[in-house]
Motif scaffolding. Structure first.
Motif, PDB file in Angstrom:
ATOM      1  N   ASP A 171      42.916  44.206  35.932  1.00  0.00           N
ATOM      2  CA  ASP A 171      41.926  45.268  36.040  1.00  0.00           C
ATOM      3  C   ASP A 171      42.619  46.624  35.934  1.00  0.00           C
ATOM      4  N   THR A 177      43.246  39.558  37.689  1.00  0.00           N
ATOM      5  CA  THR A 177      41.820  39.365  37.912  1.00  0.00           C
ATOM      6  C   THR A 177      41.447  37.922  37.611  1.00  0.00           C
ATOM      7  N   LYS A 179      37.832  37.013  37.834  1.00  0.00           N
ATOM      8  CA  LYS A 179      36.415  36.983  37.490  1.00  0.00           C
ATOM      9  C   LYS A 179      36.246  37.075  35.978  1.00  0.00           C
ATOM     10  N   ASP A 182      35.601  40.430  34.425  1.00  0.00           N
ATOM     11  CA  ASP A 182      36.626  41.468  34.510  1.00  0.00           C
ATOM     12  C   ASP A 182      37.688  41.361  33.422  1.00  0.00           C
TER      13      ASP A 182
END
Length: 392
Positions: A171, A177, A179, A182
């Motif tokens: 990120d 990250t 997710k 993201d």
């Protein structure tokens, strides 16, 4: 902060003057102690592009153990960090041999070079024009043929090429990250853009499988004992649901999948304890690996396997003594065997190995490993000697 290359930098570094500047800077020590003197020398010899030359030399030194044949390559700091190790990139390329391939996030070309060696035709694209310029240079250095163009990974081109992507995995703060939203580009948007197409996406190994339901196969890949990536396969290239691939720098490799049997008993410890490769554990294939090699589990919820003969070529642990784990009893066990150097392996227990080692007050002359785990709810300690059984 990493140096930010420009197109002018790339053009200079590819010129005869740039090659001469890089050769001069390559002779500098470039250590913390010599940094001020090295920068002064580079300023005097190279001129305006001194920082680009110094950064390139440093990145080439880092790349030696990661990217094969990269002595004359161009990198940015972030692109080298994210680039696949050549052994891993080569494995992926071999799975795609003979196919037309489009690397839609080709960056400086680390994966692209390996893909171009096996594909029937190869295209690379990226939004970053500096990285594309570096990729052109690197492909030429490697002697491979790939079409390169500036394009958005989320805007598909017509055709039947297998799409390969390596989304950025950090990120804006620089933290890793997990997710899908993201990533850049976001994983779900990437999957939607190429719905119905064969798609291969390199991801961080910690990505939860449930977050990518569109992936037909998830392959966990390790290199020399370190888990490097999860590779998501969608479409015809996927052949199983879960796969663990174990690669070695010496060229050896093996794989295990969820298509294999997984019936293994849970039983008391045998002569050996086996700690499966991290790719096997993360892929959820411990039982499949155990069934292949005639091993069994100490506890159905713990990844350690045990048996009377370990798999060949694997570092395993020959059990010397074992019993319920308490610090007092472990200390006595270590003293009985005159242990002075101790490797500590732990699964299923909340124990700090470094703090425990200090508390053991080791004073012997022998070396050993101790495996700490739980069987049911009870903690156990297994004193072992680490050995590798060579193939017959």
């Amino acid at each position: 902060m990493a140096y930010s290359f420009t197109l002018d930098d790339v053009a200079f570094l590819r010129s005869e003057a740039g090659e001469a500047a890089l050769a001069t800077c390559a002779e500098l020590p470039l250590t913390e102690r010599t940094r001020i003197a090295d920068v002064a020398t580079a300023r005097r010899v190279v001129g305006d592009h001194y920082a680009a030359a110094l950064e390139t030399v440093l990145l080439r030194r880092k790349a030696v153990t990661k990217v094969d044949g990269s002595a004359g390559w161009l990198f940015t700091g972030d692109s080298l960090q994210q680039a696949s190790a050549s052994v891993v990139a080569r494995h992926r390329a071999e799975r795609l041999a003979g196919r037309e391939v489009h690397d839609v996030t080709c960056s400086i070309g680390a994966d692209l070079v390996e893909l171009a060696k096996t594909a029937s035709a190869c295209t690379g694209s990226d939004l970053d024009e500096v990285r594309l310029a570096m990729a052109r240079h690197n492909c030429a250095q490697a002697g491979v043929d790939a079409d390169l163009l500036q394009a958005d990974a989320l805007r598909p081109r017509d055709g039947n090429a297998v799409v390969v992507a390596d989304p950025a995995r950090r990120d804006s703060s620089g933290r890793r990250t997990w997710k899908p939203a993201d990533f850049a580009p976001p994983l779900d948007e990437l999957a939607a853009a190429y719905s119905g197409r064969d798609l291969v996406v390199k991801c961080a190994p910690g990505l939860p499988p449930e977050s990518v339901p569109w992936a037909d196969e998830i392959e966990l890949v390790s290199l020399d004992g370190q888990v490097r990536e999860a590779c998501l396969w969608a479409g015809e290239q996927a052949t199983v649901k879960r796969r663990a691939t174990v690669l070695r720098s010496d060229g050896t490799q093996w794989t295990v999948t969820d298509a294999e049997p997984d019936e293994v008993p849970v039983a008391p410890v045998g002569e050996w304890i086996v700690d499966p490769d991290g790719a096997v554990v993360r892929a959820g294939l411990v039982r499949h690996y155990g069934a292949r090699h005639g091993l069994w589990q100490l506890d159905e919820r713990i990844a350690y396997l045990t048996g009377d003969r370990p798999p060949p070529g694997v570092r395993a642990f020959r059990v010397i003594e074992h019993g319920p784990y308490q610090e007092k009893s472990l200390r006595a066990m270590l003293r009985r065997h005159e242990i002075g150097r101790l490797e500590i392996l732990i699964r299923g227990l909340d124990v700090d190995p470094d703090a425990l080692r200090r508390r053991m007050k080791l004073g012997g002359t022998q070396e050993a490993s101790v495996v700490l785990t739980r069987i049911g709810r009870a903690p156990f300690a297994f004193l072992c000697r680490a050995e590798v059984i060579e193939p017959a």
